[in-house]
Every structure is written in C-alpha cells, then in structure tokens.
Design an enzyme around this catalytic site. Structure first.
Site, short mmCIF file in Angstrom:
data_model
loop_
_atom_site.label_atom_id
_atom_site.label_comp_id
_atom_site.label_asym_id
_atom_site.label_seq_id
_atom_site.Cartn_x
_atom_site.Cartn_y
_atom_site.Cartn_z
N ARG A 138 12.94 21.23 33.94
CA ARG A 138 13.32 22.17 34.99
C ARG A 138 14.32 21.45 35.90
O ARG A 138 14.54 20.25 35.76
CB ARG A 138 12.08 22.67 35.75
CG ARG A 138 11.06 21.56 35.97
CD ARG A 138 10.41 21.57 37.28
NE ARG A 138 11.33 21.60 38.36
CZ ARG A 138 11.95 20.54 38.89
NH1 ARG A 138 11.77 19.33 38.40
NH2 ARG A 138 12.77 20.67 39.91
N GLY A 139 14.86 22.22 36.86
CA GLY A 139 15.93 21.66 37.68
C GLY A 139 17.26 22.02 37.03
O GLY A 139 17.43 21.90 35.81
N ALA A 140 18.19 22.48 37.86
CA ALA A 140 19.44 23.05 37.33
C ALA A 140 20.19 22.11 36.36
O ALA A 140 20.52 22.52 35.23
CB ALA A 140 20.33 23.47 38.49
N GLN A 196 6.72 21.87 42.95
CA GLN A 196 7.68 20.83 42.53
C GLN A 196 7.73 19.67 43.52
O GLN A 196 8.18 18.58 43.19
CB GLN A 196 9.09 21.43 42.39
CG GLN A 196 9.29 22.31 41.18
CD GLN A 196 9.02 23.77 41.47
OE1 GLN A 196 8.24 24.12 42.36
NE2 GLN A 196 9.65 24.66 40.73
N ASP A 245 20.81 25.64 42.75
CA ASP A 245 20.87 26.18 41.38
C ASP A 245 22.19 26.88 41.12
O ASP A 245 22.61 27.05 39.97
CB ASP A 245 19.70 27.12 41.14
CG ASP A 245 18.41 26.31 41.08
OD1 ASP A 245 17.88 25.96 42.15
OD2 ASP A 245 17.98 25.98 39.96
N ASN A 259 18.84 28.37 45.92
CA ASN A 259 17.96 27.24 45.60
C ASN A 259 16.53 27.76 45.62
O ASN A 259 16.27 28.94 45.88
CB ASN A 259 18.18 26.10 46.61
CG ASN A 259 17.50 24.81 46.15
OD1 ASN A 259 17.66 24.41 44.99
ND2 ASN A 259 16.75 24.15 47.01
#
Ligand code: MRU
Length: 366
Positions: A59-61, A207, A247, A257
């Site tokens: 995960r995470g852009a 997160q 993001d 975001n």
C-alpha cells in the site's frame, strides 16, 4: 531502511527474464501482518500482484505503482500477447483508484512494451519496472534533502526538539525506500537534529502503526496518538509542523491523501502551524485542474467494524467493535485544498501550491 541489522526495501525482484530465468518473481513485505509479524511474500503472477494491491499487502501510492509495474512484467513473462497485456493493464489499474502513481506506472510499462514483438516484451517490462523502482528511491532521497532544509530552519528558531505531526504511513513501507513524508524526518534524525514525531493512528486501517514500527526501527522518538488528538496538540503549541504524503496532487495544488488529512490541515491553518505535503513526481496529476476530479476510493465497511491486534496472551486476532448489521461508511481519502497547504516538497525543491506548475515545466525540460 533497516529491519534489525538488515537493509530492506519494501519490494525487490528476485530474478529477471533478462537473466534467462524462466520464473521471475517479486518479493514484498506483507503489510497486513505488520506491525505484529514481519513476513515476506513472493508474487509470481499477475493475480498475485493484483491481490497484493487490492488486499493492501502492499500500500502507499509509490509502492502500489511499482508493484503494478512488476505485475505487468509478471503477466508478460507468462503470456506476452496483446490480449494478455490488455488484461494485465486493465486488471491492475482497477485495483485501487485514488493514487495516480498506479495508473501512471502501468501506462509507463505499457508504452514501452506495446510496440515490441512478444518475445522481448517481458524483459523490457521488467527493466522498466526496475528503473521506476530505482527512480522512486532517488526521488525520495531528494525529498528528504529538501525537507531536511525546512526542518533545520524550524530547529534554528527554537530550543529543544522539533515536533512534527504526520498522518497515515508515508514512510519507506509506502514507497520503495526512504518514504515521502518520512524521508525528511529520517534525514533530519540522521543529521543529528532533535526531532519527535506525533503519529496519527489513522483508523480504520491503522497505517500509523506502520509508521510507529518504522520510526522505532530507526530509533526516531515518536508518540502514537488517536486521530482526534492532533487539533488539541496544535492548539496548545505542541506541533511545529505537519508533513504528510499524497496519493494525487492536482494541477492547482489540491492534494488527495488518507482520510483525515483535511481535518489536520484545517487545524494547522487555524493555529498557524506550517502544513507540508511531500511528493515524488509520479504523484502529480497534471490532467486534473483541481481536486474535485479525484476519484475517492470507498473501501469495504468491514474495515470500520473491526480492529486487529494482539490479546493479552499475545494472540493476533480481529475484534469486531460493531455488529454486522450497523451501517458504516468508509471513504479512504479526502482532498485538502491548496489554500491550506504551506508548501509541497518535491524532488526539485519546495514550492507553494500556487507555484507547482514550475514542477511540470522542470519535468518537461528534463
Ligand atoms: O490506503 P493507503 O495506505 O495506500 O494510503 C496511503 C496514503 O494515503 C499515504 O499517505 C500516501 O499514499 C502517501 S504514501 C508515500
């Protein structure tokens, strides 16, 4: 960054079709198991890559972009036909909608391989995915350097540690290495600045616990707070700056975001706390005039109904905090308007949101 004594990235390839390897694979750290257990998993197929993204094992852009790029390469290693290339691109782009890095990375690989004869496609896709991964590390290192200058300026204005609030996880787990929002924090800590981080827990997926895990591994002093605590901390002078990731950044500097970012920006604005967003170049979406066009992911309500953690006996389990029939909503992201943002940290330097068209111009020049 290090896990124990060993250096890790959040994703790495273990073989390449270029090396004549029949079954190339990619290895990830399964983030659904963190912060409780450190587990790595191999992705060997397009389906593995798509599942890892949609189930948020990665995960995470920036990281979902790189995983998707490798996903196209894995698909082509099995079948390099036009039909399979179409299927791979379609499948991967559909996994998560908000972070533009994902569609951007898939488009980059597709553009490189589409004109090629089938036998050479997999190797080229692999090389492009690896190049994108390296570029992510280089860009995040630059974010760290530019952000460090901002943190140094804050430290020069006061005695004692500087207190930075961050939301979600925009550390090395969310990218390939360094991270985006956390890169300046790591570099400030490594440069000897006294720094303390307020870490928003970031329900429903928590997160912030990944951020705490990362910061603890790098010995960065930090405190995890409930998501609603940030406004109070800013109002009482306990936050020197906020730094978050993104993001998607629209052409006017509006930033999508993780859900809750907007509320932190409002509180920062009300209390004169500088609010920075740290982003690599693939997170800019120059096709969108402003944030109204950003597709906000609505995730499954089960994420709101449960929390994951360890019992007193050390057993890892999901606990249901709401009965299944209760209505829930789970928007994954929000949009922070440009007017609430002090500066956008980019690999080319820090810009006011009104000036970020300069970043597009620098990209064109490059
Ligand atoms: O839903 P996630 O965990 O993929 O969301 C991640 C975020 O919102 C991060 O803050 C953002 O991607 C920046 S990551 C470098």
């Amino acid at each position: 960054m290090k896990v124990g004594a060993q250096h890790y990235r959040s994703i790495w390839s273990t073989a390449s079709p270029m090396a004549g390897q029949a079954s190339p694979t990619v290895t990830i750290i399964d983030q659904t198991e963190l912060p409780h257990t450190f587990v790595t998993r191999e992705l060997a197929t397009l389906a593995d890559a798509a599942r890892a993204i949609s189930h948020m094992q990665v995960r995470g852009a920036p990281l979902i972009g790189i995983t998707a790029a490798y996903g196209v390469a894995l698909a082509l290693a099995a079948d390099a036909s036009d039909a399979n290339l179409d299927l791979a691109c379609r499948t991967l782009v559909a996994t998560r909608p908000t972070a533009v890095n994902l569609a951007w990375a898939v488009a980059r690989v597709e553009k490189a391989v589409r004109p090629l004869p089938s036998p050479s496609r997999a190797a080229v896709a692999w090389a492009v995915a690896s190049d994108l991964a390296e570029a992510d590390v280089t860009q995040n290192d630059a974010l760290g350097r530019h952000g460090l200058a901002l943190l140094q300026a804050l430290a020069d204005q006061k005695s004692g540690p500087i207190h930075i609030l961050t939301h979600c996880n925009a550390g090395w787990l969310a990218a390939v290495d360094w991270g985006t929002a956390l890169a300046p924090i790591y570099q400030a800590h490594d440069a000897g600045l006294a720094i303390h981080v307020w870490v928003d827990e970031t329900r429903p997926r928590s997160q912030g616990l990944l951020t705490s895990w990362e910061l603890a591994a790098h010995s960065v002093p930090h405190t995890v707070i409930a998501d609603n605590a940030g406004g109070h901390l800013m109002q009482t002078g306990q936050v020197d700056a906020c730094i978050v990731g993104a993001d998607r950044v629209a052409a006017n500097g509006d930033v999508a975001n993780k859900i809750g970012t907007y509320l932190k920006a409002l509180a920062a604005d009300d209390n004169g706390v500088p609010f920075y967003v740290s982003v690599p170049l693939p997170t800019f979406d120059w096709t969108l005039a402003d944030g109204r066009g950003i597709d906000i992911e609505e995730r499954d309500g089960s994420e709101v109904r449960r929390v994951r953690g360890k019992s007193a006996a050390g057993v890892l389990a999901d606990l249901y905090v709401l009965p299944p029939e209760r209505p829930v909503a789970n928007p994954g992201f929000d949009v922070t308007p440009a007017r609430l943002i002090t500066g956008i940290i980019t690999p080319h330097g820090t810009f006011a949101p009104s000036e970020i068209s300069q970043v597009a111009a620098l990209r064109e020049a490059a």
